[in-house]
Structures are given as C-alpha cells and as structure tokens.
Design an enzyme around this catalytic site. Structure first.
Site, PDB file in Angstrom:
ATOM      1  N   HIS B  78       0.850  -1.195   0.000  1.00  0.00           N
ATOM      2  CA  HIS B  78       0.000   0.000   0.000  1.00  0.00           C
ATOM      3  C   HIS B  78       0.886   1.246   0.000  1.00  0.00           C
ATOM      4  CE1 HIS B  78      -2.938   2.995   1.290  1.00  0.00           C
ATOM      5  NE2 HIS B  78      -2.206   3.240   2.365  1.00  0.00           N
ATOM      6  N   ASP B 107       7.552  22.631 -25.309  1.00  0.00           N
ATOM      7  CA  ASP B 107       7.453  21.233 -24.867  1.00  0.00           C
ATOM      8  C   ASP B 107       8.473  21.039 -23.761  1.00  0.00           C
ATOM      9  OD1 ASP B 107       7.203  18.402 -24.627  1.00  0.00           O
ATOM     10  OD2 ASP B 107       6.555  18.279 -26.704  1.00  0.00           O
ATOM     11  N   TRP B 143       7.417  -0.731   3.981  1.00  0.00           N
ATOM     12  CA  TRP B 143       7.953  -0.079   2.775  1.00  0.00           C
ATOM     13  C   TRP B 143       9.360   0.423   3.022  1.00  0.00           C
ATOM     14  CZ3 TRP B 143       9.339   5.048   1.437  1.00  0.00           C
ATOM     15  CH2 TRP B 143       9.183   5.995   2.450  1.00  0.00           C
ATOM     16  N   SER B 170      13.116   6.088 -13.464  1.00  0.00           N
ATOM     17  CA  SER B 170      12.058   6.898 -14.068  1.00  0.00           C
ATOM     18  C   SER B 170      11.985   8.276 -13.419  1.00  0.00           C
ATOM     19  CB  SER B 170      10.727   6.159 -13.928  1.00  0.00           C
ATOM     20  OG  SER B 170       9.660   7.041 -14.123  1.00  0.00           O
ATOM     21  N   SER B 171      11.991   8.310 -12.088  1.00  0.00           N
ATOM     22  CA  SER B 171      11.895   9.604 -11.398  1.00  0.00           C
ATOM     23  C   SER B 171      13.081  10.499 -11.704  1.00  0.00           C
ATOM     24  CB  SER B 171      11.859   9.416  -9.887  1.00  0.00           C
ATOM     25  OG  SER B 171      10.808   8.628  -9.515  1.00  0.00           O
ATOM     26  N   HIS B 254      13.529  11.286   4.330  1.00  0.00           N
ATOM     27  CA  HIS B 254      12.939  12.541   4.747  1.00  0.00           C
ATOM     28  C   HIS B 254      12.800  13.542   3.603  1.00  0.00           C
ATOM     29  CE1 HIS B 254      10.678  14.594   7.646  1.00  0.00           C
ATOM     30  NE2 HIS B 254      11.168  15.699   7.126  1.00  0.00           N
ATOM     31  N   GLU B 256      12.324  12.719   0.709  1.00  0.00           N
ATOM     32  CA  GLU B 256      11.211  12.127  -0.045  1.00  0.00           C
ATOM     33  C   GLU B 256       9.865  12.653   0.465  1.00  0.00           C
ATOM     34  OE1 GLU B 256      10.947  10.143  -2.650  1.00  0.00           O
ATOM     35  OE2 GLU B 256       8.829   9.631  -2.497  1.00  0.00           O
ATOM     36  N   TYR B 258       9.260  15.519   1.522  1.00  0.00           N
ATOM     37  CA  TYR B 258       9.044  16.848   0.942  1.00  0.00           C
ATOM     38  C   TYR B 258       8.850  16.783  -0.549  1.00  0.00           C
ATOM     39  CZ  TYR B 258       9.522  18.384   5.563  1.00  0.00           C
ATOM     40  OH  TYR B 258       9.264  18.530   6.880  1.00  0.00           O
ATOM     41  N   SER B 269      -0.607  27.308  -4.089  1.00  0.00           N
ATOM     42  CA  SER B 269      -0.234  28.700  -4.331  1.00  0.00           C
ATOM     43  C   SER B 269      -0.754  29.228  -5.662  1.00  0.00           C
ATOM     44  CB  SER B 269       1.294  28.851  -4.300  1.00  0.00           C
ATOM     45  OG  SER B 269       1.787  28.415  -3.073  1.00  0.00           O
ATOM     46  N   HIS B 303      15.030  11.906  12.984  1.00  0.00           N
ATOM     47  CA  HIS B 303      13.838  11.978  13.834  1.00  0.00           C
ATOM     48  C   HIS B 303      12.890  10.816  13.564  1.00  0.00           C
ATOM     49  CE1 HIS B 303      11.732  14.771  10.705  1.00  0.00           C
ATOM     50  NE2 HIS B 303      11.370  13.545  10.508  1.00  0.00           N
ATOM     51  N   HIS B 304      13.166  10.049  12.527  1.00  0.00           N
ATOM     52  CA  HIS B 304      12.386   8.827  12.306  1.00  0.00           C
ATOM     53  C   HIS B 304      12.911   7.690  13.161  1.00  0.00           C
ATOM     54  CE1 HIS B 304      10.250  10.301   8.673  1.00  0.00           C
ATOM     55  NE2 HIS B 304      11.327  11.043   8.547  1.00  0.00           N
ATOM     56  N   THR B 329       7.336  26.229   7.147  1.00  0.00           N
ATOM     57  CA  THR B 329       6.028  25.671   6.807  1.00  0.00           C
ATOM     58  C   THR B 329       4.928  26.590   7.312  1.00  0.00           C
ATOM     59  OG1 THR B 329       7.071  23.543   7.193  1.00  0.00           O
ATOM     60  CG2 THR B 329       4.720  23.528   6.764  1.00  0.00           C
ATOM     61  N   LYS B 332       4.409  29.524   5.090  1.00  0.00           N
ATOM     62  CA  LYS B 332       3.580  29.222   3.914  1.00  0.00           C
ATOM     63  C   LYS B 332       2.105  29.299   4.257  1.00  0.00           C
ATOM     64  CE  LYS B 332       6.523  26.548   0.950  1.00  0.00           C
ATOM     65  NZ  LYS B 332       6.042  27.270  -0.226  1.00  0.00           N
ATOM     66  N   ARG B 451       1.502   0.541  15.230  1.00  0.00           N
ATOM     67  CA  ARG B 451       1.144   0.445  13.823  1.00  0.00           C
ATOM     68  C   ARG B 451       1.548  -0.922  13.285  1.00  0.00           C
ATOM     69  NH1 ARG B 451       5.754   4.120  10.785  1.00  0.00           N
ATOM     70  NH2 ARG B 451       4.627   3.450   8.934  1.00  0.00           N
TER      71      ARG B 451
END
Lengths: 395, 526, 187
Positions: B78, B107, B143, B170-171, B254, B256, B258, B269, B303-304, B329, B332, B451
């Site tokens: 998932h 293009d 994951w 790809s990315s 991390h 990722e 963002y 925006s 922090h993870h 943040t 924003k 979890r």
C-alpha cells in the site's frame, strides 16, 4: 528553583490528568496517552499535553482568521479584492513568533531528554532480548532468565477465523505466560538487544520504548512508583507475528520481589558449566522427568501445546507451512524420515535459514514431545516416539 | 479528449498520431502528462484496494480475513504503491502538462527521455505487483525495507528491489527533464522570480529527487548484495550495522517526504490567488520558505529513529532541526491565509480542495510538531498516532492538492467544464469520510496501539470500527471523482480561454482545450 | 537560441545532473565508511573497536582511584545451537588497570561450526573508552561438534571515562556463520 516553563509543564500535566480521570473514570484513557507510573512518564505526559495545547491554540488562531476571512471576504457578500501582496513587518512577526514558541518548547523537552538518558545508579538490571516472536528476560544480578510469550488461550483465539469469543479476555493480546517481575521504588535499568531482527520493547505506562537491535545493545531505565501490572507491545515491525508478542511487567513491593527472586533464582552453579543454563525455573521440575520413559499419548499432548506456542507461528497450526516461506510439516521428508535427522533440525537448527536451534529454548521433554507430535500429527503417521532421554544424551 | 484536440490540428507535423501507438511513441508533453495522470489514477485504486483490505481486517479485533503475513505485505505494498505509484507520478504528470505552458515553452526539453521515463513505470509496477503472486508472497517487511527483516522473505525480494530501481530511474529521468525545461525553455522575459510557484516548487523538488533517489538506489542495492552476494553492510556478524540502513534510508526518506508535498504547495499557491482574486501574498518568501524546507529536509532524517539508541547530542540536534521546519512551513500557511484575507472569494471545487488542504494539512503539520518533541516521540513512535499524522499530511495534503489541480486545470486540458455539482459532492463526501477515517487514529495511537499490526486489544475496537467505516466511505467516494473526470473528458459546457475569472498565468492565455502544441512561438511577457 | 545550441544546452544540464546522480549514488556508499568513522569518534552505535589496543600507559594506571562496574552479557543469535556465557557476570574495575576474564562457548550442534562474536557497549558513549588488549571477537572460532572453548578477554577502561558513567555493559552476540569453508545456502 523551577522555571516558569517547568511549572507550566507540571500544571498542564496535573490539569490534564484531572480532565482525563474525570472523563474516563480512571487514569486510563482510551483516547489519550497514559500518565504512567514513573516520574519520567509523568514528565513526558506533561510535555505531550503542553505541546498539544500549544498546537490547539495555534490551530484555533489560524483557523479563526481563515474562517473569518472565508465568511467575510467572499464575492457573494460583495467583497472587493484588495491587492496588497507583501508586508515585511507581518512576515518578520510570523517568522519570529513561532521561533520563540519553539525555543520555549525545546527547553523542557531537552531537560526530560537528559533525564531519560541518565541510566547511572541503577539497582536492578534486566536484559531484554527480542526473538521472533517472544521476549527473553535475564536478570543480571540473580541470573534468573526466562522466555515470555503470548498466553496460550489468547494465541488460540487470535488464529484466523478461530471463532473464539474475545470478550472473555480482560486483556486480549496483552497477556503472557511469564511476566517480567520488578520491584517498585528502585531504578531499573533495561538492556535491549535482539537475537534475530529488530524489535522494540514498549511499555506506555513506563514511557520506555527502545529498539532491540541484533548485535547491538541499548539501554534505558524506569523507576516505577506504583505496584501494578503494566502492559505493552512490540512496536517495530518484526515479521508475521509482530502483533502477537506483548510485554507484561508486574511491579511488586520490594519484599515480594525479593521473595520471587529467592524462589526462582537458579542454583548457584556457574552458568556456563550448566548445560541447561537457559532452562527456566518453571521447567526445572520437568527436567527431572527427562530420564523416565514417556508414553506416546503423554508426549503427543505436551507436544501439541509446545507446537502451538513455538512452531505454529511459521509452520502454521495445521502443519501446512506457508509456501515459499516456511515448509510444511505435514508429509515432509524430515518429519516422516529417520528420527536422528528430525531431531537434528530441531536441536541444531538449519544453517542459513529461518529455522533456529531450539537447544537453548526448549527443555529435553518439550523437544522430545514436539518432535513426537510432528511425526504423528497433520496426517503424518510414523508411529514412533522420541524420548526425552534421547535429547538429554545430546547435551 | 483526443477527438477534441484532433479537430484543431490534424496534419503530420502537429497533430497526435492516430490509434494506440500515439500513446506508446508519443513525445508530446501533454500526452505524457495525461498518461502519467491516468496511470496514477489506476494505481490510486489498486493502492486504495490494499488499504481497504487492511481496514477490513482491522474492523474488528481477532483475525477474520487474512493471514498476518499477507497483512504485512498489504501495508508494505500500500505504501509503495501510494508513494511511488500515485503521488509521485501524478505530480510528474501535472509537471508535464503545466510547466511548459506556465513558462511559455513549446514542450519539455528532452521529449524522448520523457517518453521513456513514463513507460518504465508500468513495467516497474507490474514487477512489484507480480511479487504478490510469487511463492512466499510479496515484500512484508514494511515499505522502509528495514534490514534484517526485509532480508528474511521469499525470493520475490529481488524483484521488489529491481522494481524500486526502475521507479528510481524513471523519477530521476523525469527530474532531469524538468530541470532542463525550467532552465532552458522559459520564454524570453520569464525570469526565475516571475515563474509561477508550481514551477518553483517543482524545480526544487526535482533537485531533491536527483539528490536522494540515487541514495535509495544505493541502500536497496546494499540490501540486495547482503542477501544474495555475501556482503554484510547491515549484518552485525560481518561487521555491519542494521541501524546504518535506517540512517541511509531516511537520508533519502525525509527529503522524499518533501518531494511528496512541495509540488502540492505550488498547486495551492496557484489556486488560492485565483479564487481569492488577489495576488499571492509574499511570493518571494514562499520561494525562500520552499528552499529552506528543502535544505532542512537533509538534516532531520534521524527523527524517524529516535528509539534506536542515539547519543544524547544526536537526539537534541535532530529534535531542534525538526522543530525548525515548522517555521518555513508556518510561513507558507500564513501566506496563504494572507492571500485569502480581504480577497473576493468564491468556492468552486478546486478552491474547496485547496481550503481542505489548508485546514487538514495544518492539523497534520501540528501533529508533526508534537512528534518532533523527542521525549514525547518516544511514546508516539511507531503507533497509530504516527499513522494519523502522515496520512493527514499525505491524503488531504498531497492527494487533495492533486485533486484540486485536476479540477482546476481539467477545463484547460479537455476544453470542457467539469460537473461542478458532483465536484462539490466529491469534496464534501471525501472530506467527511477522510476525517472519520484518520482522526480516530490519533486516539488509538495515543492510547497505545502500535502500527502495522493485524489484530489489536479490545480497548481499541470502537475507534477502529469507526476508522474502517470512514475508509470504505472515502474509498468508494473516489468513484465520484472518476465519474466527474470521465464525464468531463467526454463533453460538457465549453470552457473559455481564461476558465476562471481570477486566473493569472500563461496557461490561461491559450485556448481551451490547449492545442496539441502550444507556445511554438514564445509569448510576450510583460 | 537556435535549435542546435538549445539542444546543447539541454544536454549540458542533463550531463551535469547525471554527474550529480552518479555522485549521490556514490555518496550512498560513502555513507558506510563515514558512518563507521562517526561511530568511532562519537560512539554512535556503542560498538567498541575491533582492533587490539596497546596496554595502558603508566600514566593512565595511576590516574584513577574510582571503581566502576563492568557487566558481561551474552546473546546467541537465533539459529545457532550454542551455549554462550560469561564466566563472571560483573566485575569491579578501576579505570586504567588491566583485567582479564573469559566467556565459555559450547557448540551443541552435531556438526562443526564457525562462530563470530560481535561486541557492543552500553551506554554507547562508553564504547570509545573500553579498550580490548586481547579479545576473541578479533577472530572467528572453529568448533568441532559438541566442543567447548574458554575464550579470553583482556581489557582496560580509559581513565578519561566520563564521571557520569558508573556501569558499563559489555555485550557479545555470538553469530553462527556456517561450517568451515562451507558457503551459506540461501534458503
């Protein structure tokens, strides 16, 4: 000599505890963090509630302005758009104010953190080792050591489609065969490590959560102020039965603890020369039976219990295994072949696979029983028995 | 949509090719954007189906439906599908469609590379999903693929690693293309500080991707060699350290996070000024805030991992650095509200989704601030509180921004207005169910539910049942979205060139639907 | 800009970014030695040095009078049929002085095996002060089926050990890394 921030932390903790206890009828809440029974857990709770209320205030302020604007400044109400698009003053203010709040928040957090890391002057040390999927406790002072697994009744109930009525259990999935017994009012140091993958030992009431990492040792501590039974779980995904390895800590007054130690401490033989060093005190009585001849139905009955506690997690309760991951016992060449090979797999494990050696985990009787069971269950019909004495001879 | 565009230009040089090969060989940024978006939509339902399996099992205590190992493989898949197969491709699709039109370029810079970077994706995901049918099942170690657990499963592991490599290739190719486009394809006069924020946030996101995807590739390659070639990067027996995997992974992980939210900031925006009929407040500070978030994202990864046993100094550093992220943040969020302030607002579907984003992303952001407080994080870590937090930033954050963008730009893509009534119904139904789904997770998390567990104690039963009801409601209400999108592609009220009254930007100067080729002659920017 | 120079500009950017991609892939691998160095300096993961250190200097030996406790802990990694125990559970030591102790290992399996011990120290900040002059963890050990070995450990704690640390736990995890010369099958 308490700073205003510390006062704020304790005030919030106290007030919130009152609110929680009034709404839930006890200090246990189904929607909030427990206050816990150690000085640290109470501090953590205070921090949690403080930051929670700060977030609520910030959120309320932000949303109030936003919703006010959404109601007042809509086209349908005839609002005409202004065209300002910057203001250095406001921008500096709303960068600086959050910074100040953060610094104010960081100070008490840092203090608690420093206290958490100070494991010195501990009076009891317990080594906690994570296994797939159980915990092993070893008291370094007395040498008492044992495995702690999910209670057998709960284990039966949690099988897929068991149909067992779960409401009969007071603490479904939070009950073990052998709880960790510790004294109240003493600083207890926990050492965390693992024998396979990463686990994490968590007891919310003690505010203790630390990863158990294979090959490495971690430490933290707790000072429990109130006798009671405190329950927790493994919180790092550790494979199939990650959800089924609870932690139960029984905190008792010191005299009771000392009595428990006296009763359970292994004989003062040097551990290393004792081949059954890892056997628990509870299995000591069974140990004596290892020499006698056991009947097949005796072994089968005991074997079934052991199988469901130890083997079923991987090889499944029906002995079919999981294709590709764990081989079936039913009809397997090993379980229906020569006894010696079968015993070797259980006793020594299979190098390079998930099959561990159970020589250190199971007593002679348990191992003989479970091997006998495997040879004569799930449609296997070898018909023989493996005697505990055969296992004992290997040691 | 294809018929509509075909009417405009139907000769070899300018029109799309006929038949299905058009999609296979296309190098047109709009075609590729459409492919990415449709791919993301399909994957959204696959990943959502997995989420429903998870929630169905968690509806009641006890195991009713699936084996715990399959449950673990559902949570793992998932996440992989939703992150790499939905949010990232959808953002790349939007970038493909909108960036050239926003900067006045004809293009993407590297059209053929663009075609490859899309067509790698279906293969990567076929490979990933096929592992579910292999012996031993799909990946079940989460994951994050933490060693040594991830090294335990069946041989499908190698396929998972390869599919992650393909997604990464790809990315990275897509990101290189986007950077090259933004630097080289801008119309004369379109200076960097005149670019719409969506372009800015994507520029920064592309750099993040290029910087961290290779690190992920390195980490999973180490897993692969540990498993099959006898190295021991992460095995203590051979001198390695399992915790090092977590450091390398979160050094990717991390930023990722963002990558999954910065383009959303860009979309919001664009939308809020349009419907407030007022220019974006603090454009420059928005750019700087995005850049500082990107920078900070590289120094907060641990922090993870507050429970792995770090030295005190490390925990302090990562706590402070993480708390710092809330400053840009916050800037924003304040800027968006200041944009709304004294505007002349209307609330069409894109604006509804943008406001939904603003409210619920802020809730997710505030719970993120709570998680930054290390001593409290010891209690929150790996509980449903964390699950609630990141779903609040990802679903009403990233996913809502994608939906807002779809409603916002769909009239430009198809030439037809979408069905406003059903769009609004979609928003309200989704938003109600979403909160029914994720809000109770805060409660059970705080009360002690870890979890990634398939079964739980009875004390968590009520809120889990509520969450499951929310999950099914949210899941099925997405069918409304499909209905609105399909209906809009087939026809509807014709859209004007400007589409929205308050819309600013080059994309609103081309006809609706946007012709197959736009800005072959650069527009004049004043 | 005409088409060829635009194309050059694209390729130039793409090439630069490719260098960044390759560089970051390399950086991922570079994190491995960087992590090791950081661990050595800061004791990040509590892993003491795997190399023999020199005996304490005379200066070190005289510097300290305080006593600290060293605890010895053993873990057998799952899958190994061993018993593995310290001969002494705890020891009072004075930093700067050299001590000797040992661990006893028995291979319970009915086949030969090779063991590797991996040390770890708690608190992790004590790791860099814990010096091993002689340690079985420097090498692997070969075992015949059923054999027992007494594995020696000679160590000292540096007097610079922070005052806040009163107990050091030394843990060894014993890994079964297969039979001599045999490659590890993968399922």
């Amino acid at each position: 000599m308490r700073s205003p921030i510390n006062l704020a932390v304790s005030w919030v903790a106290a007030m919130s505890a009152v609110v929680v206890s009034q709404t839930a009828g006890a200090a246990v809440s189904d929607i909030n963090m427990p206050v816990g029974v150690t000085p640290l857990s109470q501090e953590v709770y205070g921090l949690h509630m403080l930051i929670f209320w700060i977030c609520c205030v910030i959120g309320a302020a932000v949303f109030a302005v936003m919703f006010y604007s959404m109601f007042k400044h809509r086209k349908s109400k005839g609002a005409v758009a202004a065209d300002f698009h910057e203001s250095t003053t406001v921008e500096i203010i709303w960068t600086a104010v959050p910074l100040i709040i953060l610094v104010a928040m960081a100070i008490p957090a840092a203090k608690t953190l420093i206290a958490m890391e100070d494991t010195s002057n501990a009076e009891v040390t317990v080594k906690v080792t994570g296994y797939q999927w159980k915990w092993h406790y070893e008291y370094l002072d007395s040498g008492i050591n044992f495995f702690s697994t999910l209670d057998a009744e709960h284990n039966r109930a949690r099988q897929v489609g068991s149909g067992v009525d779960l409401t009969q259990f007071d603490h479904y999935l939070k009950e073990v065969d052998n709880p960790l017994v510790v004294p109240v009012g003493k600083k207890i140091r926990f050492l965390h490590t693992s024998a396979d993958v990463i686990h994490s030992w968590w007891v919310p009431d003690l505010a203790v959560k630390k990863d158990a990492i294979p090959g490495f040792i971690n430490e933290n501590w707790a000072l429990i102020e109130k006798p009671g039974i405190y329950r927790g779980k493994c919180t790092e995904l550790c494979g199939r039965d990650h959800g089924f390895m609870p932690v139960v800590v029984k905190a008792v007054p010191e005299e009771e603890y000392l009595a428990w130690v006296a009763e359970n401490a292994p004989a003062p033989v040097l551990a290393a020369t004792d081949s059954t060093a890892t056997a628990t005190a509870a299995t000591a009585a069974v140990e004596e039976d290892a020499d006698r001849e056991w009947a097949q139905d005796e072994l089968m009955a005991k074997g079934e219990t052991v199988y469901n506690q130890v083997c079923a997690a991987c090889h499944q309760a029906n002995g079919q295994g999981l294709p590709g991951a764990f081989p079936a016992i039913a009809g397997s060449a090993i379980a229906t072949g020569p006894q010696d090979a079968h015993i070797d797999v259980i006793y020594s494990g299979v190098q390079g696979s998930a099959m561990a050696s159970f020589a250190g985990q199971l007593s002679d009787v348990d191992m003989a029983a479970v091997i006998t069971y495997q040879r004569n269950a799930f449609g296997n019909t070898v018909g023989d028995t493996v005697q505990p004495s055969q296992i004992k001879a290997l040691r | 949509m294809s018929t509509a565009t075909a009417e405009h230009h139907d000769h070899d040089d300018h029109g799309p090719a006929k038949g299905w090969t058009r999609w296979l060989y296309t190098t047109n940024h709009k075609d590729i954007g459409t492919l990415y978006l449709l791919f993301a939509l399909v994957m959204f339902f696959i990943g959502g189906g997995m989420a429903l399996i998870i929630r169905a099992e968690l509806f009641q205590p006890g195991l009713q439906l699936v084996d715990p190992l399959f449950f673990n493989s559902m949570t793992t898949m998932h996440a992989l599908v939703m992150i790499f197969g939905v949010v990232m491709p959808a953002f790349v699709g939007l970038a493909n469609w909108m960036i050239p039109m926003m900067i006045g370029g004809p293009d993407m810079a590297l059209p053929r590379l663009n075609n490859w970077s899309f067509w790698i994706m279906p293969f990567a995901f076929l490979l990933l999903l096929s592992t579910l049918f292999m012996e031993g099942g799909g990946p079940a170690g989460g994951w994050t693929l933490y060693a040594p657990l991830s090294l335990q499963g069946g041989d499908s592991f190698a396929f998972v690693i390869f599919s992650i490599h393909f997604m990464g290739i790809s990315s990275v190719m897509g990101s290189i293309n986007i950077v090259a486009t933004i630097f080289n394809m801008r119309a004369p006069g379109m200076t960097l500080m005149k670019m719409p924020l969506f372009v800015w946030t994507w520029l920064i996101t592309a750099y993040l991707l290029i910087a961290v995807i290779p690190v992920l590739a390195g980490a999973v390659t180490m897993l692969l060699t540990d498993r099959y070639f006898g190295t021991s990067f992460f095995s203590a027996a051979g001198g390695g350290d399992p915790v090092m995997y977590q450091h390398i992974f979160w050094f990717f992980g991390h930023p990722e996070v963002y990558i999954l939210i910065l383009p959303a900031f860009g979309i919001i925006s664009s939308i809020i000024p349009t419907f407030a009929r007022k220019p974006l407040f603090g454009y420059a500070s928005m750019v700087y805030a995005t850049a500082s978030i990107a920078f900070l994202s590289f120094i907060v990864w641990a922090h993870h991992m507050f429970t792995v046993g770090m030295p005190l100094a490390g925990e302090m550093f990562f706590m402070f650095a993480t708390m710092m992220i809330s400053v840009p943040t916050g800037v924003k969020v304040f800027n968006w509200i200041a944009t709304m302030w004294r505007g002349s607002m209307t609330f069409e579907t894109p604006m509804l989704f943008a406001v939904g984003f603003l409210v619920m992303f802020t809730i997710g952001g505030l719970s993120g601030l709570m998680l930054a407080i290390t001593p409290a994080d010891i209690q929150y870590h790996d509980t449903y509180f964390v699950v609630a937090h990141f779903h609040y930033v990802l679903v009403p954050g990233a996913i809502y921004s994608i939906m807002a963008a779809t409603y916002y730009w769909m009239p430009k893509w198809t030439g037809n207005m979408y069905d406003e009534k059903w769009g609004k119904i979609h928003f309200w139904v989704s938003t109600i169910f979403l909160n029914v789904l994720f809000f109770p997770m805060h409660f059970v998390g705080l009360a002690g539910m870890p979890r990634r567990i398939p079964d739980y104690s009875l004390q968590f039963a009520d809120w889990n049942a509520v969450a499951t009801i929310g999950a099914f409601g949210f899941g099925f209400s997405q069918l409304i979205f499909v209905y609105v999108v399909l209906k809009c592609m087939r026809g509807g009220e014709k859209a004007t060139t400007e589409v929205w009254e308050g819309a600013e930007g080059l994309e609103w100067t081309v006809p609706s639907p946007a012709p197959y080729h736009t800005f072959e002659k650069p527009p004049v920017i004043n | 800009m005409n088409m060829t120079s635009l194309r050059k500009a694209h390729l130039f950017i793409a090439a630069k970014l490719c260098v960044l991609v390759v560089g970051m892939f390399g950086f991922g691998y570079l994190m491995v030695p960087i992590y090791d160095v950081l661990c050595d300096i800061t004791g990040l993961n509590g892993k003491p040095s795997m190399e023999a250190s020199a005996a304490p200097t005379a200066e070190m030996m005289e510097q300290e009078q305080r006593e600290i406790t060293v605890e010895f802990v053993s873990v057998i990694n799952s899958g190994a049929a061993w018993t593995f125990k310290p001969t002494q559970r705890t020891m009072k030591v004075t930093p700067g002085k050299t001590y000797q102790t040992s661990y006893l290992v028995t291979n319970l399996a009915q086949r030969a095996a090779v063991g590797q011990a991996v040390p770890s120290v708690a608190p992790s900040s004590a790791a860099k002060y814990f010096n091993k002059i002689e340690c079985f963890c420097f090498n692997r050990q070969d075992f015949e089926a059923g054999s027992t070995k007494d594995l020696p450990l000679v160590f000292f704690v540096e007097p610079d050990l922070p005052r806040s640390i009163d107990t050091i736990t030394l843990s060894y995890t014993y890994f079964d890394i297969g039979e001599q010369g045999a490659s590890v099958p993968d399922s």
